[in-house]
Write a protein that holds these residues in place. Structure first.
Motif, mmCIF file in Angstrom:
data_model
loop_
_atom_site.group_PDB
_atom_site.id
_atom_site.type_symbol
_atom_site.label_atom_id
_atom_site.label_comp_id
_atom_site.label_asym_id
_atom_site.label_seq_id
_atom_site.Cartn_x
_atom_site.Cartn_y
_atom_site.Cartn_z
ATOM 1 N N ASP A 409 0.838 -1.207 0.000
ATOM 2 C CA ASP A 409 0.000 0.000 0.000
ATOM 3 C C ASP A 409 0.870 1.253 0.000
ATOM 4 O OD1 ASP A 409 -2.153 -1.734 0.248
ATOM 5 O OD2 ASP A 409 -2.295 -1.483 2.415
ATOM 6 N N ASN A 410 1.919 1.247 0.816
ATOM 7 C CA ASN A 410 2.798 2.409 0.894
ATOM 8 C C ASN A 410 3.528 2.644 -0.427
ATOM 9 O OD1 ASN A 410 2.032 2.155 3.573
ATOM 10 N ND2 ASN A 410 4.004 1.366 4.254
ATOM 11 N N VAL A 411 3.944 1.558 -1.063
ATOM 12 C CA VAL A 411 4.683 1.671 -2.315
ATOM 13 C C VAL A 411 3.771 2.212 -3.417
ATOM 14 C CG1 VAL A 411 6.019 0.417 -4.051
ATOM 15 C CG2 VAL A 411 6.240 -0.176 -1.628
ATOM 16 N N LEU A 412 2.549 1.683 -3.496
ATOM 17 C CA LEU A 412 1.622 2.180 -4.503
ATOM 18 C C LEU A 412 1.270 3.650 -4.263
ATOM 19 C CD1 LEU A 412 1.446 -0.823 -5.310
ATOM 20 C CD2 LEU A 412 -1.021 -0.497 -5.625
ATOM 21 N N ALA A 413 1.043 4.020 -3.002
ATOM 22 C CA ALA A 413 0.724 5.414 -2.701
ATOM 23 C C ALA A 413 1.865 6.339 -3.079
ATOM 24 C CB ALA A 413 0.386 5.556 -1.218
ATOM 25 N N ASP A 414 3.093 5.909 -2.829
ATOM 26 C CA ASP A 414 4.245 6.721 -3.165
ATOM 27 C C ASP A 414 4.306 6.958 -4.666
ATOM 28 O OD1 ASP A 414 6.596 7.967 -1.803
ATOM 29 O OD2 ASP A 414 7.712 6.765 -3.254
ATOM 30 N N ALA A 415 4.057 5.923 -5.439
ATOM 31 C CA ALA A 415 4.048 6.079 -6.895
ATOM 32 C C ALA A 415 2.909 6.995 -7.339
ATOM 33 C CB ALA A 415 3.925 4.713 -7.560
ATOM 34 N N TYR A 416 1.765 6.840 -6.701
ATOM 35 C CA TYR A 416 0.601 7.619 -7.118
ATOM 36 C C TYR A 416 0.799 9.114 -6.863
ATOM 37 C CZ TYR A 416 -4.140 9.275 -7.731
ATOM 38 O OH TYR A 416 -5.237 9.976 -8.175
ATOM 39 N N VAL A 417 1.226 9.466 -5.664
ATOM 40 C CA VAL A 417 1.344 10.895 -5.347
ATOM 41 C C VAL A 417 2.472 11.553 -6.128
ATOM 42 C CG1 VAL A 417 0.350 10.600 -3.049
ATOM 43 C CG2 VAL A 417 2.846 10.525 -3.322
ATOM 44 N N LYS A 418 3.409 10.763 -6.642
ATOM 45 C CA LYS A 418 4.490 11.314 -7.456
ATOM 46 C C LYS A 418 4.177 11.258 -8.947
ATOM 47 C CE LYS A 418 7.972 10.271 -3.947
ATOM 48 N NZ LYS A 418 9.037 9.337 -3.513
ATOM 49 N N GLY A 419 2.918 10.939 -9.269
ATOM 50 C CA GLY A 419 2.454 11.068 -10.642
ATOM 51 C C GLY A 419 2.822 9.952 -11.577
ATOM 52 N N VAL A 420 3.162 8.776 -11.065
ATOM 53 C CA VAL A 420 3.492 7.654 -11.943
ATOM 54 C C VAL A 420 2.210 7.162 -12.615
ATOM 55 C CG1 VAL A 420 4.475 5.342 -12.101
ATOM 56 C CG2 VAL A 420 5.441 6.997 -10.489
ATOM 57 N N GLN A 421 2.192 7.181 -13.911
ATOM 58 C CA GLN A 421 1.004 6.773 -14.662
ATOM 59 C C GLN A 421 1.356 5.645 -15.629
ATOM 60 O OE1 GLN A 421 -2.148 7.780 -14.188
ATOM 61 N NE2 GLN A 421 -1.546 9.169 -12.508
ATOM 62 N N GLY A 422 1.873 6.024 -16.825
ATOM 63 C CA GLY A 422 2.213 4.994 -17.796
ATOM 64 C C GLY A 422 1.013 4.114 -18.085
ATOM 65 N N GLN A 423 1.206 2.812 -17.931
ATOM 66 C CA GLN A 423 0.123 1.862 -18.191
ATOM 67 C C GLN A 423 -0.486 1.319 -16.894
ATOM 68 O OE1 GLN A 423 0.926 -1.006 -21.465
ATOM 69 N NE2 GLN A 423 2.892 0.065 -21.705
ATOM 70 N N ILE A 424 -0.275 2.020 -15.786
ATOM 71 C CA ILE A 424 -0.839 1.572 -14.509
ATOM 72 C C ILE A 424 -2.332 1.846 -14.480
ATOM 73 C CG2 ILE A 424 -0.819 1.888 -12.005
ATOM 74 C CD1 ILE A 424 2.122 2.717 -12.247
ATOM 75 N N ASN A 425 -3.117 0.859 -14.134
ATOM 76 C CA ASN A 425 -4.554 1.016 -13.915
ATOM 77 C C ASN A 425 -4.751 1.361 -12.442
ATOM 78 O OD1 ASN A 425 -7.305 0.577 -13.307
ATOM 79 N ND2 ASN A 425 -7.522 -0.862 -15.004
ATOM 80 N N TRP A 426 -4.902 2.648 -12.143
ATOM 81 C CA TRP A 426 -4.950 3.069 -10.746
ATOM 82 C C TRP A 426 -6.263 2.716 -10.068
ATOM 83 C CZ3 TRP A 426 -1.236 3.398 -7.650
ATOM 84 C CH2 TRP A 426 0.035 3.840 -8.076
ATOM 85 N N GLU A 427 -7.336 2.528 -10.821
ATOM 86 C CA GLU A 427 -8.566 2.035 -10.192
ATOM 87 C C GLU A 427 -8.357 0.620 -9.661
ATOM 88 O OE1 GLU A 427 -11.343 3.434 -9.361
ATOM 89 O OE2 GLU A 427 -11.019 5.398 -10.312
#
Length: 775
Positions: A409-427
């Protein structure tokens, strides 16, 4: 007595293909005194990590290597810097001299001289005077044997029962469950082995291998025999198969020439894929030296050149590039080699473990390897899709063991708040996080060391967390898991807020404050009040905060209440307030570095540089405006590292220790799950970080000694050529589009940071006054 084969520094010059930074890497750093670093040959994130396996007086050899002992084989699969229990040590060869009558009898052979190694190359010599040289690619390895000229018979044993054993008595020893070995018409062999257990308690898994020798043997036989090697029978068909742990399988090749080489490929999918892997990566015409050279080139171009400095201090250069090397050995990129399901997504395994890695390692991986980092995030989400939960740890394609919270959870949140997108399905990513936060994992295979709840994945103590907002002693590691669960819930808040899920965001923000329910204001220890401690439904359960550290079945995991009480950095302003304000907060931090927890160790201190729960502690002075002490305390710890065989203060934990050191060299500390980086002080006069997007972060300093040894206090700072008065910055300031940081350093303590203090986003807004920045 170890000898590191390094390029002479005089040869470290610009060549046609660039600078050879590998000459600064000591592959034997941290291989003794519990560092567990892997010194063998590997490429970045590769499936193959080829190196020696040694047995030494019933001592666990976690990465296969030990500086003393006997060789039991040279195997293709290892993990880097792990503890708990060994994993892998599979797909092995062992050279032997003479007439071998009982090849499957757990043969070992002594070491004649100290091993030698450098990036991409490893060399050993046995007491039978056989020299073994190793090289590797991502999915294949190359053995080069030089037998004594006078030997009447030169042999290579392939033993499918070979694994790294464990002697700790914790029920985590690896098992062999059968396999097959077939000698094909052209003389090459195809084999597989079935194995289980190890530190993550995985069920049966199968690895396939395919091997060719460069010359025709005088004899080649497949063997099948009872366990312990008795009553072996040669199979005339050239093939042997077993589905039993009591029946060993293997093969023996015999040669009448003194120089023999072997190419071996591995695969999680099939023997056919294993053969394809080495034919693609080490074709028949490949020379050993070319494989070594190509590996060096990959490390130089893809990894080591990501950070460049003008420093000429050899000690610091070796620390820098050796640390970069070891942090990039795990996780393993198994894309295209996933036996569990069919998917077009990337696949990474050998995650050991996010409890160790989320504080420093994943944030630095993001900075240095943005493509790999995005694939890593996508892989974890795909594991949730097919296996049901995000991994907190994973090996041999199986989740486990979870030491604390659901730290993916912490790793995903870190990527999310730093704008990592690419092909990640954030939903999907958020749905995976919600699964961790709301659904208790089944405890279908209770862990003998913590049978109360699942250690495979998710949050085993979730029923208490949901019902009470704290964790009772019904569950092991109750106090330390509460610290982790609060951090995990803050991570859900961050992603929910960004996705516009306002109700969820409010819920998880409130839950991220539940560490407070474990805070006993009245408990005192050496003059300080207030600690994270266990509790039940009606009262706190008091321990001695200095000595209550524990293990799997205890209230705290691998650290004490003194240490875990600093853990929830997202609510640091509340913590400072409850500790008694800035003055007491400061004094308590100082006590971490001056008072010992063990009366039998008068020189010891509470702060434990060997373990991850206190990674953040030296930097917490920034929250009260005393960044000068962050510089002092963190630098004092960092300077205990060296590139010797005992150069790490503790277990590498898959590079976690190395990434903590690298952040200290850079002069920043990442606050995972936020965009915040705490500023302390860089080591070098000039450091350029390639951010993988065509941008760079250039960090320069004047006034220091250029080595980070003296005159390292910040006098002033410019960020992107503008005066900077905060002792923190954000991802957007210097990483998103690159940037510059210029420090003026000196010997004097200067109150240069007069701006706002670092954010404490889980703390309720202060309306009447700001927290004092004065000590």
């Amino acid at each position: 007595m170890l000898q590191n084969v390094l390029l002479p520094l005089l040869a470290l010059v610009a060549k046609a293909r660039g600078i050879d930074y590998t000459g600064y890497v000591n592959v034997f750093t941290g291989t003794q005194s519990g560092g567990n670093d892997f010194p063998g040959v590997a490429r970045p994130f590769s499936m193959v990590k080829l190196g020696p396996d040694l047995l030494n007086n019933a001592t666990d050899s976690y990465s296969g290597y030990h500086h003393i002992g006997n060789f039991s084989g040279f195997s293709m699969m290892h993990e880097q810097g792990t503890g708990g229990a060994p994993k892998y040590g599979t797909v092995s060869q062992l050279p032997l001299v003479g007439n071998i009558t009982n090849p499957l009898s757990n043969i070992t052979v002594g070491r004649a001289v100290a091993d030698q190694g450098s990036v991409g190359y490893y060399k050993s010599q046995t007491t039978e005077n056989v020299t073994i040289e190793l090289a590797s690619t991502s999915h294949a390895g190359m053995y080069q044997y030089t037998f004594p000229v006078s030997s009447p018979s030169n042999n290579v044993l392939i033993d499918m029962s070979h694994v790294l054993p464990s002697f700790r008595g914790q029920g985590l020893g690896q098992g062999y469950a059968g396999g097959h070995f077939s000698i094909m018409e052209d003389g090459h062999y195809e084999a597989s082995g079935i194995y289980n257990n190890g530190w993550n308690r995985s069920p049966n898994w199968t690895i396939y291998s395919c091997g060719y020798f460069n010359i025709t043997p005088t004899a080649a036989h497949a063997y099948i025999g009872a366990a312990a090697g008795s009553n072996n029978l040669v199979q005339n068909s050239g093939s042997a198969t077993s589905t039993s742990s009591d029946v060993y399988i293997g093969g023996l090749y015999t040669f009448n020439t003194s120089i023999v080489s072997s190419r071996v490929g591995i695969s999680w999918i099939s023997n056919e894929r294993a053969c394809q892997n080495f034919e693609k990566e080490i074709p028949r015409a490949s020379s050993f030296s070319t494989v070594v050279s190509n590996t060096k080139d990959i490390w130089n171009s893809q990894i080591l050149s990501k950070i460049k400095t003008t420093s000429t201090n050899t000690t610091n250069l070796e620390l820098l590039y050796t640390s970069l090397y070891f942090m990039h050995l795990l996780p393993t990129n198994q894309t295209g080699e996933n036996p569990g399901w069919t998917s077009s997504e990337p696949y990474y395994s050998d995650i050991y473990t996010l409890w160790d890695l989320f504080r420093c390692s994943t944030a630095l991986l993001h900075v240095l390897q943005s493509v790999v980092y995005e694939e890593y995030i996508r892989s974890m989400i795909d594991i949730w899709r097919f296996d049901g939960y995000l991994p907190d740890a994973r090996s041999s394609n199986y989740n486990g063991r979870t030491q604390g919270g659901s730290n993916a959870d912490n790793v995903l949140a870190d990527a999310y708040v730093k704008g990592v997108q690419g092909q990640i399905n954030w939903e999907d990513g958020y749905a995976a996080m919600v699964k961790n936060a709301e659904v208790t994992p089944l405890n279908t295979d209770p862990d003998p060391m913590a049978p109360d709840s699942s250690t495979k994945e998710g949050r085993g103590a979730l029923p208490d967390w949901l019902a009470y907002g704290f964790i009772t002693p019904t569950y092991s590691r109750a106090a330390s898991r509460a610290v982790d669960y609060a951090y995990n819930d803050f991570s859900l808040y961050q992603v929910a807020k960004g996705l516009g899920k306002d109700d969820d965001a409010a819920k998880y923000l409130n839950r991220s404050r539940n560490w407070r329910n474990h805070w006993n204001t009245d408990l005192q220890s050496i003059g300080y009040s207030g600690f994270i401690i266990p509790r039940n439904l009606s009262n706190f359960i008091e321990n001695d905060p200095l000595t209550d550290t524990g293990y799997w079945s205890d209230p705290y995991y691998e650290a004490s209440s003194w240490e875990y009480s600093w853990g929830d950095i997202h609510d640091m302003r509340k913590l400072a307030d409850w500790m008694g304000g800035p003055d007491t907060f400061f004094s308590r931090l100082e006590t971490m570095f001056t008072i010992g927890a063990d009366p039998n160790n008068p020189g010891g201190i509470i702060f434990d540089s060997t373990n991850e729960p206190t990674f953040n502690v030296p930097y917490l002075y920034n929250f009260i405006g005393r960044d000068d002490r962050s510089v002092y305390q963190s630098r004092k710890v960092a300077k205990t590292y060296n590139t010797g065989v005992s150069g790490l203060p503790g277990n590498s934990d898959a590079g976690a220790m190395q990434t903590w050191l690298l952040w200290n060299m850079i002069g920043l500390y990442p606050v995972t799950g936020q965009t915040t980086f705490l500023i302390h002080s860089p080591w070098f006069e000039s450091l350029t970080i390639n951010l993988s997007n065509g941008k760079t972060l250039q960090i320069t300093s004047t006034g220091g000694d250029g080595n980070g040894d003296t005159d390292y206090y910040v006098q002033s700072l410019k960020v992107n050529r503008e005066d900077w008065t905060q002792n923190w910055l954000t991802w957007n300031d210097v990483f998103e589009n690159g940037g510059t940081m210029h420090f003026v350093l000196g010997a004097e303590l200067t109150q240069w940071a007069t701006g706002d203090l670092p954010p404490s986003p889980a703390t309720e807004p202060i309306t009447c006054r700001q927290l004092s920045k004065e000590h």
